[in-house]
Design an enzyme around this catalytic site. Structure first.
Site, mmCIF file in Angstrom:
data_model
loop_
_atom_site.group_PDB
_atom_site.id
_atom_site.type_symbol
_atom_site.label_atom_id
_atom_site.label_comp_id
_atom_site.label_asym_id
_atom_site.label_seq_id
_atom_site.Cartn_x
_atom_site.Cartn_y
_atom_site.Cartn_z
ATOM 1 N N ASP A 21 4.585 -5.772 9.802
ATOM 2 C CA ASP A 21 5.679 -5.452 10.719
ATOM 3 C C ASP A 21 5.618 -6.316 11.972
ATOM 4 O O ASP A 21 6.645 -6.747 12.496
ATOM 5 C CB ASP A 21 5.621 -3.965 11.118
ATOM 6 N N ARG A 23 0.846 -1.178 0.000
ATOM 7 C CA ARG A 23 0.000 0.000 0.000
ATOM 8 C C ARG A 23 0.885 1.233 0.000
ATOM 9 O O ARG A 23 1.701 1.402 0.898
ATOM 10 C CB ARG A 23 -0.826 -0.037 1.293
ATOM 11 N N ASP A 59 0.413 -2.487 12.371
ATOM 12 C CA ASP A 59 0.838 -2.953 11.045
ATOM 13 C C ASP A 59 1.099 -4.458 11.106
ATOM 14 O O ASP A 59 2.057 -4.913 11.741
ATOM 15 C CB ASP A 59 2.113 -2.199 10.626
ATOM 16 N N THR A 73 -0.822 7.596 -1.020
ATOM 17 C CA THR A 73 -2.105 7.497 -1.734
ATOM 18 C C THR A 73 -2.995 6.390 -1.162
ATOM 19 O O THR A 73 -4.191 6.348 -1.425
ATOM 20 C CB THR A 73 -1.870 7.168 -3.214
HETATM 21 C C1 PRP Z 1 -1.259 -4.292 4.642
HETATM 22 C C2 PRP Z 1 -2.133 -5.516 4.827
HETATM 23 C C3 PRP Z 1 -2.969 -5.495 3.588
HETATM 24 C C4 PRP Z 1 -3.166 -4.035 3.357
HETATM 25 C C5 PRP Z 1 -4.542 -3.661 3.827
HETATM 26 O O1 PRP Z 1 -0.220 -4.556 3.793
HETATM 27 O O2 PRP Z 1 -1.402 -6.697 4.996
HETATM 28 O O3 PRP Z 1 -2.353 -6.113 2.471
HETATM 29 O O4 PRP Z 1 -2.171 -3.341 4.116
HETATM 30 O O5 PRP Z 1 -4.816 -2.342 3.542
HETATM 31 P P1 PRP Z 1 -5.893 -1.913 2.443
HETATM 32 O O6 PRP Z 1 -7.100 -2.740 2.683
HETATM 33 O O7 PRP Z 1 -6.096 -0.451 2.716
HETATM 34 O O8 PRP Z 1 -5.279 -2.150 1.089
HETATM 35 P P2 PRP Z 1 0.960 -3.496 3.530
HETATM 36 O O9 PRP Z 1 0.662 -2.665 2.323
HETATM 37 O O10 PRP Z 1 1.266 -2.755 4.787
HETATM 38 O O11 PRP Z 1 2.154 -4.420 3.091
HETATM 39 P P3 PRP Z 1 2.955 -5.528 3.925
HETATM 40 O O12 PRP Z 1 2.048 -6.703 4.093
HETATM 41 O O13 PRP Z 1 4.106 -5.819 3.026
HETATM 42 O O14 PRP Z 1 3.372 -4.936 5.249
HETATM 43 N N1 URA Z 2 -2.537 -2.591 7.106
HETATM 44 C C1 URA Z 2 -2.155 -2.980 8.352
HETATM 45 O O1 URA Z 2 -1.195 -3.753 8.507
HETATM 46 N N2 URA Z 2 -2.850 -2.512 9.400
HETATM 47 C C2 URA Z 2 -3.895 -1.682 9.255
HETATM 48 O O2 URA Z 2 -4.503 -1.296 10.276
HETATM 49 C C3 URA Z 2 -4.254 -1.279 7.966
HETATM 50 C C4 URA Z 2 -3.569 -1.762 6.908
#
Ligand code: PRP
Ligand code: URA
Length: 210
Positions: free
Chosen positions: A204, A105, A201, A109
């Site tokens: 993380d 994400r 997150d 944006t």
């Molecule tokens: C997080 C989560 C989802 C997304 C959800 O991933 O694991 O994939 O955000 O958010 P959304 O519904 O608004 O799209 P992130 O982009 O943080 O990537 P990561 O899993 O690599 O940490």
């Molecule tokens: N992605 C995450 O990991 N946590 C949130 O709360 C939203 C998006």
């Protein structure tokens, strides 16, 4: 008609989700419990898999009984955080194939950016379980499911540990044919697109980054 939205109402799932929300929970425990939650959710999300009647010969007698109809399954985690749910799913459906979709994400944006896609060769014939712990704005999961449909996949379910109402509505609007299994439905998103109260997150916390 909008797809089904199934919110888990199981004490073990609720307890484990609320446990890992706590900020003091470290990576090892968080990762292990995400796996356990995925396993319990998999049990619920496979309730309506097709069965077929077969003849079974026990050491005592012959009988008719139901077994899985042999439908091919696949699990597709959205990278990174979705990886944390794969082993729990595989513990119950060990013959499923596993594909991967890489999306992150954009922090400004909040739009999903695609960086990887590798799916089982015959994925269009499979019933696919897309997994990601978080359904926030819905951007990532809606995009992942769109990518699967573009490859010809027709039967898709989506499993997430936590969801915000905004993400659920978007999923229902854009993919009304997809059933959504949710561990817990939270209150809202904050200004940064994080689920409130949420768990922070997920990527993380699973991988110990940041
Ligand atoms: C997080 C989560 C989802 C997304 C959800 O991933 O694991 O994939 O955000 O958010 P959304 O519904 O608004 O799209 P992130 O982009 O943080 O990537 P990561 O899993 O690599 O940490
Ligand atoms: N992605 C995450 O990991 N946590 C949130 O709360 C939203 C998006």
């Amino acid at each position: 008609m909008a797809g089904k939205v199934i919110i888990m109402e199981h004490p073990l799932i609720t307890h484990k989700i609320n446990y890992i929300r706590q900020e003091h929970v470290g990576t090892k425990e968080f990762r292990e419990m995400i796996g356990e939650i995925a396993q319990l959710m998999c049990y619920e999300a496979t309730r309506d898999l097709k069965m077929q009647e077969v003849t079974i010969k026990t050491p005592i007698a012959e009988m008719k009984g139901n077994m899985l109809a042999g439908k091919k399954l696949a699990i597709v985690p959205i990278l990174r955080a979705g990886i944390g749910m794969v082993d729990g799913m595989l513990s119950l459906i060990p013959t499923a194939k596993v594909g991967h979709i890489g999306l992150y994400r954009d922090p400004v944006t909040l739009e999903p950016v695609e960086y990887y896609c590798k799916l089982p060769a015959d994925c269009e014939e499979r019933e696919v379980f897309v997994v990601d712990p978080m359904l926030a704005t819905g951007g990532s999961s809606v995009a992942a499911i769109r990518m699967l449909k573009e490859k010809g996949v027709k039967n898709i379910r989506f499993l997430c540990v936590l969801a915000a109402p905004e993400g659920v509505s978007r999923m229902q609007k854009e993919h009304p044919d997809v059933d959504v299994y949710i561990g817990a439905l939270d209150e809202k998103l904050n200004d940064h697109g994080y689920i409130v109260p949420g768990l922070g997150d997920a990527g993380d916390r699973i991988f110990g980054t940041k």
